[in-house]
Motif scaffolding. Structure first.
Motif, PDB file in Angstrom:
ATOM      1  N   ILE A  66       0.844  -1.194   0.000  1.00 14.99           N
ATOM      2  CA  ILE A  66       0.000   0.000   0.000  1.00 14.99           C
ATOM      3  C   ILE A  66       0.878   1.241   0.000  1.00 14.99           C
ATOM      4  CG2 ILE A  66      -1.844   1.222   1.212  1.00 14.99           C
ATOM      5  CD1 ILE A  66      -2.409  -1.397   2.716  1.00 14.99           C
ATOM      6  N   HIS A  67       0.517   2.209  -0.825  1.00 18.54           N
ATOM      7  CA  HIS A  67       1.182   3.517  -0.856  1.00 18.54           C
ATOM      8  C   HIS A  67       0.254   4.492  -0.127  1.00 18.54           C
ATOM      9  CE1 HIS A  67       4.197   2.228  -3.809  1.00 18.54           C
ATOM     10  NE2 HIS A  67       3.220   1.454  -4.246  1.00 18.54           N
ATOM     11  N   LEU A  68       0.785   5.135   0.893  1.00 18.57           N
ATOM     12  CA  LEU A  68      -0.032   6.014   1.743  1.00 18.57           C
ATOM     13  C   LEU A  68       0.516   7.438   1.739  1.00 18.57           C
ATOM     14  CD1 LEU A  68      -0.130   3.524   4.724  1.00 18.57           C
ATOM     15  CD2 LEU A  68      -2.018   3.993   3.162  1.00 18.57           C
ATOM     16  N   PRO A  69      -0.365   8.427   1.784  1.00 21.59           N
ATOM     17  CA  PRO A  69       0.109   9.807   1.884  1.00 21.59           C
ATOM     18  C   PRO A  69       0.555  10.120   3.312  1.00 21.59           C
ATOM     19  CG  PRO A  69      -2.282   9.756   1.964  1.00 21.59           C
ATOM     20  CD  PRO A  69      -1.820   8.339   1.724  1.00 21.59           C
ATOM     21  N   GLN A 126       8.251  -0.423   4.028  1.00 24.74           N
ATOM     22  CA  GLN A 126       9.202  -0.485   2.913  1.00 24.74           C
ATOM     23  C   GLN A 126       9.909   0.860   2.759  1.00 24.74           C
ATOM     24  OE1 GLN A 126       9.727  -3.276   1.271  1.00 24.74           O
ATOM     25  NE2 GLN A 126       7.981  -4.454   1.962  1.00 24.74           N
ATOM     26  N   LYS A 127       9.126   1.938   2.912  1.00 22.97           N
ATOM     27  CA  LYS A 127       9.654   3.295   2.744  1.00 22.97           C
ATOM     28  C   LYS A 127       8.760   4.240   3.537  1.00 22.97           C
ATOM     29  CE  LYS A 127      10.313   6.823  -0.756  1.00 22.97           C
ATOM     30  NZ  LYS A 127       9.893   7.278  -2.070  1.00 22.97           N
ATOM     31  N   GLY A 128       9.393   5.176   4.264  1.00 19.82           N
ATOM     32  CA  GLY A 128       8.594   6.170   4.970  1.00 19.82           C
ATOM     33  C   GLY A 128       8.829   6.187   6.473  1.00 19.82           C
ATOM     34  N   VAL A 129       8.024   7.001   7.130  1.00 19.11           N
ATOM     35  CA  VAL A 129       8.098   7.176   8.584  1.00 19.11           C
ATOM     36  C   VAL A 129       6.684   7.101   9.156  1.00 19.11           C
ATOM     37  CG1 VAL A 129       8.802   8.687  10.489  1.00 19.11           C
ATOM     38  CG2 VAL A 129      10.080   8.728   8.339  1.00 19.11           C
ATOM     39  N   VAL A 130       6.556   6.372  10.255  1.00 17.52           N
ATOM     40  CA  VAL A 130       5.274   6.206  10.936  1.00 17.52           C
ATOM     41  C   VAL A 130       5.501   6.525  12.407  1.00 17.52           C
ATOM     42  CG1 VAL A 130       3.496   4.508  11.565  1.00 17.52           C
ATOM     43  CG2 VAL A 130       4.543   4.425   9.288  1.00 17.52           C
ATOM     44  N   VAL A 184      -1.833   5.164  15.093  1.00 28.07           N
ATOM     45  CA  VAL A 184      -0.658   4.895  14.268  1.00 28.07           C
ATOM     46  C   VAL A 184      -0.850   5.687  12.978  1.00 28.07           C
ATOM     47  CG1 VAL A 184       0.707   3.133  13.092  1.00 28.07           C
ATOM     48  CG2 VAL A 184      -0.383   2.593  15.283  1.00 28.07           C
ATOM     49  N   GLU A 185       0.121   6.560  12.668  1.00 30.64           N
ATOM     50  CA  GLU A 185      -0.051   7.524  11.576  1.00 30.64           C
ATOM     51  C   GLU A 185       1.248   7.689  10.784  1.00 30.64           C
ATOM     52  OE1 GLU A 185      -1.704  11.987  11.758  1.00 30.64           O
ATOM     53  OE2 GLU A 185       0.177  11.739  12.848  1.00 30.64           O
ATOM     54  N   THR A 244       4.398   7.071   2.529  1.00 30.37           N
ATOM     55  CA  THR A 244       4.919   5.820   3.069  1.00 30.37           C
ATOM     56  C   THR A 244       4.416   4.630   2.258  1.00 30.37           C
ATOM     57  OG1 THR A 244       5.009   6.798   5.286  1.00 30.37           O
ATOM     58  CG2 THR A 244       4.964   4.400   5.183  1.00 30.37           C
ATOM     59  N   GLU A 245       5.296   3.661   2.079  1.00 29.95           N
ATOM     60  CA  GLU A 245       4.920   2.395   1.440  1.00 29.95           C
ATOM     61  C   GLU A 245       5.022   1.306   2.495  1.00 29.95           C
ATOM     62  OE1 GLU A 245       7.366   1.644  -2.007  1.00 29.95           O
ATOM     63  OE2 GLU A 245       7.172   3.733  -2.643  1.00 29.95           O
ATOM     64  N   VAL A 246       3.936   0.583   2.679  1.00 26.42           N
ATOM     65  CA  VAL A 246       3.926  -0.514   3.645  1.00 26.42           C
ATOM     66  C   VAL A 246       3.445  -1.790   2.975  1.00 26.42           C
ATOM     67  CG1 VAL A 246       3.506   0.978   5.654  1.00 26.42           C
ATOM     68  CG2 VAL A 246       1.566  -0.073   4.469  1.00 26.42           C
ATOM     69  N   THR A 247       3.827  -2.893   3.571  1.00 24.45           N
ATOM     70  CA  THR A 247       3.251  -4.188   3.243  1.00 24.45           C
ATOM     71  C   THR A 247       2.456  -4.576   4.470  1.00 24.45           C
ATOM     72  OG1 THR A 247       5.159  -4.773   1.906  1.00 24.45           O
ATOM     73  CG2 THR A 247       3.768  -6.571   2.652  1.00 24.45           C
ATOM     74  N   ARG A 248       1.203  -4.961   4.268  1.00 23.38           N
ATOM     75  CA  ARG A 248       0.422  -5.384   5.427  1.00 23.38           C
ATOM     76  C   ARG A 248      -0.037  -6.818   5.246  1.00 23.38           C
ATOM     77  NH1 ARG A 248      -5.393  -2.143   5.287  1.00 23.38           N
ATOM     78  NH2 ARG A 248      -6.322  -3.441   3.670  1.00 23.38           N
ATOM     79  N   LEU A 249      -0.106  -7.495   6.388  1.00 18.18           N
ATOM     80  CA  LEU A 249      -0.527  -8.887   6.415  1.00 18.18           C
ATOM     81  C   LEU A 249      -1.663  -8.993   7.428  1.00 18.18           C
ATOM     82  CD1 LEU A 249       0.236 -11.711   5.269  1.00 18.18           C
ATOM     83  CD2 LEU A 249       1.718 -11.999   7.256  1.00 18.18           C
ATOM     84  N   PRO A 250      -2.789  -9.600   7.039  1.00 10.97           N
ATOM     85  CA  PRO A 250      -3.914  -9.725   7.973  1.00 10.97           C
ATOM     86  C   PRO A 250      -3.554 -10.580   9.188  1.00 10.97           C
ATOM     87  CG  PRO A 250      -4.568 -10.379   5.745  1.00 10.97           C
ATOM     88  CD  PRO A 250      -3.082 -10.180   5.740  1.00 10.97           C
ATOM     89  N   LYS A 251      -4.200 -10.289  10.283  1.00 12.96           N
ATOM     90  CA  LYS A 251      -3.931 -10.966  11.549  1.00 12.96           C
ATOM     91  C   LYS A 251      -3.995 -12.483  11.427  1.00 12.96           C
ATOM     92  CE  LYS A 251      -5.503 -11.415  16.302  1.00 12.96           C
ATOM     93  NZ  LYS A 251      -6.334 -10.852  17.368  1.00 12.96           N
ATOM     94  N   GLU A 252      -5.017 -13.004  10.748  1.00 11.06           N
ATOM     95  CA  GLU A 252      -5.149 -14.468  10.676  1.00 11.06           C
ATOM     96  C   GLU A 252      -3.936 -15.102   9.980  1.00 11.06           C
ATOM     97  OE1 GLU A 252      -7.626 -12.713   7.289  1.00 11.06           O
ATOM     98  OE2 GLU A 252      -7.456 -12.344   9.432  1.00 11.06           O
ATOM     99  N   LYS A 253      -3.336 -14.400   9.016  1.00  6.56           N
ATOM    100  CA  LYS A 253      -2.153 -14.920   8.332  1.00  6.56           C
ATOM    101  C   LYS A 253      -0.910 -14.796   9.218  1.00  6.56           C
ATOM    102  CE  LYS A 253      -4.272 -16.360   4.813  1.00  6.56           C
ATOM    103  NZ  LYS A 253      -4.443 -17.810   4.665  1.00  6.56           N
TER     104      LYS A 253
END
Length: 192
Positions: free
Chosen positions: A26-29, A48-52, A91-92, A97-106
């Protein structure tokens, strides 16, 4: 949480890669809220890239930054994620920012598969002791050190925060106002 340790533990890296089909990139502003206080965390994020930043709001509505995350860090509101309780934190993103997210069940499925690894306990002990030591050092510093000492520690130990995070968030993280942080910086600049 744990995936940012994948370079330390090859089997963790291999398992993470087997979940690539379930990972959403996901690419986020900047200023995008990934999780709000009171929501239940349903995803694990790998940057992957960015600051949170993770922060909470006091009873008076003031924001208190508790942690910053950068490239190759993994995050979630841990208690909310593991116990399915409302998050105490927001969490902001602070920049695009570019993130990879994985659902909780996985993620839980991945944990189950990791348990079969002969080095599972070594991983668990290392990861959780590393995080505990980090948070304990932060806590002790907050109780023991002056704001100037905490700022000097930040300069010495994590200068990348100063280069990428706006001053008012750094002030919040150190537990001072932006004006007070400006005074600390001016005082330190006068010493050198």
């Amino acid at each position: 949480m744990f995936i940012h340790y994948k370079n330390k533990f090859p089997e963790l890296s291999k398992l993470w890669d087997t979940y690539e089909g379930f990972q959403e990139k996901i690419h986020l502003p900047a200023k995008h809220v990934l999780l709000r206080e009171g929501e239940t965390a349903k995803y694990y994020y790998y940057i992957q890239k960015g600051v949170v930043r993770a922060y909470l709001r006091t009873n008076t509505g003031e924001e208190k930054t508790v942690q910053f995350f950068f490239e190759t860090d993994g995050l979630s509101s841990f208690e909310s994620f593991m116990r399915a309780v409302p998050s105490a934190f927001y969490v902001e993103t602070l920049e695009p920012t570019e993130v990879t997210r994985l659902p909780k069940e996985k993620v839980l499925e991945l944990f189950e598969r990791l348990k079969a690894s002969p080095s599972f306990m070594d991983m668990v002990i290392y990861i959780f002791s590393d995080r505990q030591i980090h948070y304990m050092n932060e806590f002790v510093s907050f109780l023991k050190d002056s704001p100037t000492e905490r700022f000097e520690n930040l300069i010495r130990e994590r200068p990348h925060i100063l280069q990428r995070v706006p001053q008012h968030y750094i002030a919040s993280y150190l537990g001072v106002s932006s004006v007070h942080l400006s005074r600390i910086k001016a005082k330190l600049a006068g010493k050198h």
